[in-house]
Write an enzyme that holds these catalytic residues in place. Structure first.
Site, PDB file in Angstrom:
ATOM      1  N   CYS A  27      -3.725   0.310   6.919  1.00 58.45           N
ATOM      2  CA  CYS A  27      -3.674  -0.619   7.903  1.00 58.45           C
ATOM      3  C   CYS A  27      -4.244   0.248   9.227  1.00 58.45           C
ATOM      4  O   CYS A  27      -5.100  -0.272  10.119  1.00 58.45           O
ATOM      5  CB  CYS A  27      -2.340  -0.928   8.681  1.00 58.45           C
ATOM      6  N   ASN A  32       0.851  -1.224   0.080  1.00 57.06           N
ATOM      7  CA  ASN A  32      -0.008   0.083  -0.048  1.00 57.06           C
ATOM      8  C   ASN A  32       0.965   1.172  -0.013  1.00 57.06           C
ATOM      9  O   ASN A  32       0.388   2.330  -0.345  1.00 57.06           O
ATOM     10  CB  ASN A  32      -1.077   0.035   0.974  1.00 57.06           C
ATOM     11  N   GLU A  65       4.591  -3.993  12.103  1.00 52.95           N
ATOM     12  CA  GLU A  65       3.478  -3.213  11.932  1.00 52.95           C
ATOM     13  C   GLU A  65       2.298  -3.790  11.184  1.00 52.95           C
ATOM     14  O   GLU A  65       2.475  -3.871   9.852  1.00 52.95           O
ATOM     15  CB  GLU A  65       4.095  -1.806  11.285  1.00 52.95           C
ATOM     16  N   THR A  68       0.584 -12.990   8.458  1.00 57.52           N
ATOM     17  CA  THR A  68       2.101 -13.360   8.016  1.00 57.52           C
ATOM     18  C   THR A  68       2.967 -12.669   9.152  1.00 57.52           C
ATOM     19  O   THR A  68       3.964 -13.195   9.272  1.00 57.52           O
ATOM     20  CB  THR A  68       2.174 -12.435   6.744  1.00 57.52           C
ATOM     21  N   LYS A  85      12.792  -6.224   1.200  1.00 57.91           N
ATOM     22  CA  LYS A  85      11.829  -7.115   0.109  1.00 57.91           C
ATOM     23  C   LYS A  85      10.654  -6.370   0.027  1.00 57.91           C
ATOM     24  O   LYS A  85       9.837  -6.511   1.027  1.00 57.91           O
ATOM     25  CB  LYS A  85      11.760  -8.592   0.616  1.00 57.91           C
ATOM     26  N   GLU A  92     -10.811  -7.128   9.142  1.00 57.09           N
ATOM     27  CA  GLU A  92     -10.243  -6.086   8.410  1.00 57.09           C
ATOM     28  C   GLU A  92     -10.690  -6.258   6.866  1.00 57.09           C
ATOM     29  O   GLU A  92     -10.387  -7.354   6.427  1.00 57.09           O
ATOM     30  CB  GLU A  92      -8.736  -5.796   8.599  1.00 57.09           C
ATOM     31  N   GLU A 131       7.774   2.671  14.343  1.00 56.84           N
ATOM     32  CA  GLU A 131       8.411   3.116  13.326  1.00 56.84           C
ATOM     33  C   GLU A 131       8.132   4.723  13.605  1.00 56.84           C
ATOM     34  O   GLU A 131       7.359   5.039  14.076  1.00 56.84           O
ATOM     35  CB  GLU A 131       7.695   2.842  11.823  1.00 56.84           C
ATOM     36  N   GLY A 177       2.718  -5.645   7.253  1.00 59.31           N
ATOM     37  CA  GLY A 177       1.526  -6.385   6.850  1.00 59.31           C
ATOM     38  C   GLY A 177       0.650  -6.822   7.530  1.00 59.31           C
ATOM     39  O   GLY A 177       0.199  -6.406   8.470  1.00 59.31           O
ATOM     40  N   SER A 178       0.061  -8.269   7.178  1.00 64.91           N
ATOM     41  CA  SER A 178      -1.034  -8.754   7.787  1.00 64.91           C
ATOM     42  C   SER A 178      -0.840  -9.373   9.136  1.00 64.91           C
ATOM     43  O   SER A 178       0.501  -9.804   9.334  1.00 64.91           O
ATOM     44  CB  SER A 178      -1.783  -9.906   6.799  1.00 64.91           C
ATOM     45  N   VAL A 179      -1.614  -9.527   9.990  1.00 63.37           N
ATOM     46  CA  VAL A 179      -1.446 -10.230  11.372  1.00 63.37           C
ATOM     47  C   VAL A 179      -0.833 -11.540  11.142  1.00 63.37           C
ATOM     48  O   VAL A 179      -0.221 -12.119  11.689  1.00 63.37           O
ATOM     49  CB  VAL A 179      -2.666 -10.201  12.336  1.00 63.37           C
TER      50      VAL A 179
END
Length: 518
Positions: free
Chosen positions: A312, A181, A278, A260, A204, A415, A492, A256-258
């Site tokens: 997010c 995103n 995050e 992952t 990455k 989500e 962050e 990313g997602s929870v």
């Protein structure tokens, strides 16, 4: 996310040398420079690759280029390159590192329009938002360049003239794994604090949006960074797994997602590596009856429709006090229906394409499920086909407002990550706080009220890492960003992030004789 500064939206004059694109005179499209992997100071083509993956332009649906995923050999080469750069970079003074970072920020400012255009092509968001993302990336690098010179330890006086001191030291090779995103911005948000502390990085990007991270690596190199300081490896889960398990990696930072994020944390734990995560959110936005309704409506729109709703921290659970619910719904629906959808390169466009066709279809499916469960579609929630024939293959939808929502509905609990706002009513402060906190996630939360005491009282009880009073989705780089509960670990941005990219060494100095028990 938007950086709250007087950010100019003007077009900058194009530079004479293109970083990564060629504009085709016949079609007006942007062709992508490949390869997209980068280590040892240059782009790298994988000689032996069994497969390549197509990368699409969300606005048109056309194939932009093909991505070459990195395997064991390539990941190892990139990490060795980062280790080599670390041995040099970590010994430089903070001032020396800051000079390189400031130069990188200057290049980004000069290339602002070009980078933003590439972000639009690869992500689908509007050019207006893309410019602000590039600005946020630049400001983040400038901010941590300033902090690079301030890293210091502590002196502690001990009895008998002895003393101790602490040293803040870099970790080594850090891995950054980005989301689709905010491709360029996330690459900057992860690399800037890492570099300021003396680390090197292997980054990455998401395989969905692999194009702009390599630009940042080239910019750092042009700014004077040693070869291998920033490296980019492309790929999906397999490449990410190789990075997390590699013994040469000292830290992993993931956005990313929870689901992952849990896997990243598990893989990193095998080597007892620190992680910054995050992750996702299902954030509440509380609008009290004494709110400035104009600002509350604008806040709700900012909390739901930035980047086509693919943020997010979005406040997708909008709790509105019952007395003002009809008026709020009427105004928010009116403004949502007025959002300009279409060509993301047009200055008037405020909503571009979602990132991929499967994701667009998933979001539309969530709207259908909400209707089945009893929610009312007040507006939107349908596929959108622009009038321009070149855009008819793009992944567009109309922004959606769902009314008559209840806490048990899937659209309220899970989500969606798209332009879908769920509106709920409430009666009392105590009630809405209990409902707002009834989630496993805690990335963000917001409150609109004119009552200053209530605002701070409510924020104190909201279980979220980033809270907003009378605004939403404002992320200045000087301020830490991150979540509570399953929305992540670490932060962050802000000064505190230095602690997540460095380690503390304690040194005891004896000035007398050893007082031994033996």
């Amino acid at each position: 996310m938007i950086q709250r500064l007087a950010l100019s939206l003007r077009l900058l004059r194009p530079t004479s040398v293109s970083l990564a694109v060629i504009r085709c005179a016949s079609s007006g499209t942007l062709d992508i420079k490949v390869p997209l992997n980068f280590w040892g100071g240059e782009r790298r083509r994988i000689n032996e690759t069994s497969s390549s993956e197509p990368v699409y332009e969300p606005a048109t649906g056309r194939i932009l280029c093909h991505l070459e995923p990195c395997g064991t050999v390539e990941v190892d080469e990139a990490i060795k390159s980062a280790q080599s750069a670390f041995s040099y970079w970590s010994k430089m003074s903070g001032m020396e590192r800051a000079r390189v970072m400031i130069e990188a920020a200057r290049i980004i400012e000069n290339k602002r329009e070009e980078i933003a255009e590439l972000e639009v092509v690869n992500n689908g968001k509007s050019i207006t938002e893309a410019r602000l993302d590039v600005d946020s990336a630049r400001l983040c690098i400038e901010y941590y360049a300033g902090l690079a010179c301030t890293l210091a330890g502590q002196h502690v006086q001990l009895p008998g003239g002895s003393f101790a001191y602490t040293r803040r030291e870099p970790l080594g090779v850090c891995v950054g794994i980005g989301a689709w995103n905010y491709p360029f911005q996330i690459a900057a948000w992860k690399s800037a604090p890492a570099l300021a502390c003396g680390n090197s990085m292997v980054f990455k990007p998401s395989p969905v949006t692999p194009v702009t991270a390599v630009l940042l690596a080239e910019i750092y190199a042009k700014a004077g960074a040693p070869e291998g300081l920033i490296n980019v490896v492309q790929g999906g889960q397999e490449t990410g797994s190789l990075l997390c398990h590699h013994p040469g990696v000292a830290k992993v930072s993931f956005t990313g997602s929870v689901s992952t994020g849990k896997k990243i944390m598990e893989m990193a734990s095998k080597g007892v590596k620190p992680v910054t995560l995050e992750l996702g959110g299902k954030s509440p936005l509380l609008i009290f009856e004494d709110s400035d309704l104009e600002n509350a409506v604008k806040g709700a729109l900012m909390a739901n429709f930035l980047s086509q709703g693919q943020v997010c921290s979005n406040g997708t659970r909008v709790f509105v006090q019952r007395n003002i619910l009809p008026e709020f719904l009427g105004e928010v629906v009116r403004r949502t229906q007025a959002i300009e959808i279409g060509d993301p390169f047009l200055e008037a466009t405020r909503m571009g394409a979602l990132v991929s066709r499967p994701h667009r279809d998933k979001v539309l499916g969530c709207v259908d499920q909400a209707k089945t469960e009893g929610a009312t579609v007040m507006c939107g929630g349908m596929p959108f086909v622009p009038a321009d024939p070149k855009l008819r293959g793009g992944y567009y939808m109309t922004p959606c407002v769902l009314g008559n929502c209840t806490d048990e509905m899937t659209c309220v609990k899970e989500e969606i990550f798209g332009p879908v706002m769920s509106v709920l009513s409430f009666d009392t402060e105590e009630e809405v706080l209990q409902r707002a906190n009834d989630t496993t996630m805690g990335l963000a939360a917001g409150v609109f009220t004119r009552d200053v005491k209530r605002a701070h009282r409510v924020v104190e009880h909201l279980k979220a890492g980033s809270c907003f009073i009378n605004n939403y989705n404002i992320t200045p780089v000087e301020v830490p960003f991150g979540g509570f509960k399953m929305s992540g670990i670490g932060r962050e941005n802000g000064q505190v992030t230095i602690e997540f990219y460095s380690q503390l060494k304690t040194v005891f100095v004896e000035m007398g004789d050893v007082d031994s028990l033996f």
